[in-house]
Design an enzyme around this catalytic site. Structure first.
Site, PDB file in Angstrom:
ATOM      1  CG  HIS A  37      84.678  42.181  -0.260  1.00 37.25           C
ATOM      2  ND1 HIS A  37      83.586  41.963  -1.063  1.00 37.25           N
ATOM      3  CD2 HIS A  37      84.683  41.171   0.638  1.00 37.25           C
ATOM      4  CE1 HIS A  37      82.966  40.861  -0.684  1.00 37.25           C
ATOM      5  NE2 HIS A  37      83.600  40.359   0.359  1.00 37.25           N
ATOM      6  CE  LYS A  90      79.542  30.793  -0.873  1.00 37.33           C
ATOM      7  NZ  LYS A  90      80.486  31.405   0.056  1.00 37.33           N
ATOM      8  NE  ARG A 102      80.901  40.647   7.347  1.00 36.43           N
ATOM      9  CZ  ARG A 102      80.461  39.859   6.374  1.00 36.43           C
ATOM     10  NH1 ARG A 102      79.685  40.353   5.444  1.00 36.43           N
ATOM     11  NH2 ARG A 102      80.793  38.589   6.340  1.00 36.43           N
ATOM     12  CB  SER A 149      78.669  39.030  -1.256  1.00 32.41           C
ATOM     13  OG  SER A 149      79.943  39.620  -1.281  1.00 32.41           O
TER      14      SER A 149
HETATM   15  P1  ADP Z   1      83.751  34.161   2.107  1.00 35.26           P
HETATM   16  O1  ADP Z   1      82.722  33.373   1.363  1.00 35.26           O
HETATM   17  O2  ADP Z   1      85.093  33.519   2.158  1.00 35.26           O
HETATM   18  O3  ADP Z   1      83.316  34.714   3.441  1.00 35.26           O
HETATM   19  P2  ADP Z   1      83.433  36.839   1.111  1.00 35.26           P
HETATM   20  O4  ADP Z   1      83.732  37.291  -0.278  1.00 35.26           O
HETATM   21  O5  ADP Z   1      82.018  36.920   1.559  1.00 35.26           O
HETATM   22  O6  ADP Z   1      83.992  35.382   1.152  1.00 35.26           O
HETATM   23  O7  ADP Z   1      84.322  37.623   2.166  1.00 35.26           O
HETATM   24  C1  ADP Z   1      85.708  37.680   2.077  1.00 35.26           C
HETATM   25  C2  ADP Z   1      86.259  38.409   3.292  1.00 35.26           C
HETATM   26  O8  ADP Z   1      85.771  39.735   3.323  1.00 35.26           O
HETATM   27  C3  ADP Z   1      85.872  37.800   4.629  1.00 35.26           C
HETATM   28  O9  ADP Z   1      86.957  37.913   5.523  1.00 35.26           O
HETATM   29  C4  ADP Z   1      84.744  38.665   5.099  1.00 35.26           C
HETATM   30  O10 ADP Z   1      84.660  38.678   6.515  1.00 35.26           O
HETATM   31  C5  ADP Z   1      85.204  40.002   4.578  1.00 35.26           C
HETATM   32  N1  ADP Z   1      84.062  40.897   4.400  1.00 35.26           N
HETATM   33  C6  ADP Z   1      82.924  40.660   3.739  1.00 35.26           C
HETATM   34  N2  ADP Z   1      82.091  41.717   3.824  1.00 35.26           N
HETATM   35  C7  ADP Z   1      82.728  42.642   4.578  1.00 35.26           C
HETATM   36  C8  ADP Z   1      82.392  43.946   5.083  1.00 35.26           C
HETATM   37  N3  ADP Z   1      81.199  44.500   4.824  1.00 35.26           N
HETATM   38  N4  ADP Z   1      83.298  44.593   5.834  1.00 35.26           N
HETATM   39  C9  ADP Z   1      84.482  44.014   6.123  1.00 35.26           C
HETATM   40  N5  ADP Z   1      84.864  42.797   5.702  1.00 35.26           N
HETATM   41  C10 ADP Z   1      83.994  42.113   4.946  1.00 35.26           C
END
Ligand code: ADP
Length: 158
Positions: free
Chosen positions: A18, A42, A91, A129
C-alpha cells in the site's frame, strides 16, 4: 480544477505494498485521500482506530495526503469529496478481474469518475494484508512486510 484521487481500502493492516502505491502516485494528483472503507459485511482484524492511527502516523506531514474513513459506496464518498479519480493497485490477473468488475460498475454509476490503476512493484506482488494477518496469527515476524515504524500486535481473539 484540483485533481483529487481517493485510494480506498481496508488497510487491515497497511503493508509496504500500500505504502509503495501511495508514495508513487502522490505526485500524479493535487490531493490523495486515503479512504479507510468500513465494510459492514467484513469483520476487521485490527480496530478502526489502529488502522487510522497507522495511516496518520505514516503520512503525517505529507501536505497532499489526507486520511479519512467512510462507509457506503466509494463513488458517493468521491462525490462528497470532489474526487474524480479512484486509485487502485494491481498485483495479479486475479486483482485485475476483480477490479474490472468494480471499476466498470462504478463507471456506470458515475461516468465522470475514472479508476486509475498502478502496477505494483514486483517485490510486493505476493504481499497482501490477509497474508500478513495469517503470519501474525501463527506467531511469525511480519516486520519486513509492513512500513517502517509501525508495530503490529498479535490478537488472540481472532
Ligand atoms: P480492499 O479490501 O479494498 O482490497 P486493501 O486494503 O486490501 O483493500 O487494498 C487496497 C488497495 O491496495 C487495492 O487496490 C489493492 O489492490 C492494493 N494493494 C494491496 N496490496 C498491495 C500490494 N502488495 N501492492 C500493490 N497494491 C496493493
Amino acid at each position: 480544477m484540483e485533481r483529487i484521487a481517493v485510494f480506498p481500502g481496508s488497510f487491515d493492516p497497511v503493508t509496504k505494498g500500500h505504502e509503495s502505491i501511495i508514495r508513487r502516485s502522490v505526485n500524479l494528483f493535487d490531493k490523495l485521500i486515503i479512504a479507510l472503507g468500513e465494510n459492514s459485511g467484513k469483520q476487521s482484524y485490527f480496530s478502526l482506530e489502529e488502522r487510522l492511527g497507522w495511516l496518520n502516523e505514516l503520512f503525517a506531514g505529507e501536505q497532499k495526503i489526507e486520511i479519512a474513513r467512510y462507509d457506503g459506496l466509494t463513488v458517493e464518498f468521491c462525490r462528497k469529496k470532489g474526487a474524480k479519480y479512484i486509485l487502485r493497485g494491481l498485483r495479479t490477473s486475479a486483482d485485475f478481474e476483480f477490479e474490472r468488475g468494480i471499476g466498470q460498475m462504478n463507471k456506470m454509476m458515475v461516468p465522470d469518475i475514472e479508476t486509475v490503476f498502478l502496477l505494483c512493484e514486483p517485490e510486493y506482488a505476493s504481499l497482501s494484508s490477509s497474508i500478513v494477518r495469517d503470519i501474525l496469527r501463527n506467531g511469525g515476524d511480519v516486520n519486513r512486510f509492513i512500513p517502517a515504524g509501525i508495530t503490529l500486535t498479535r490478537k488472540f481473539n481472532h
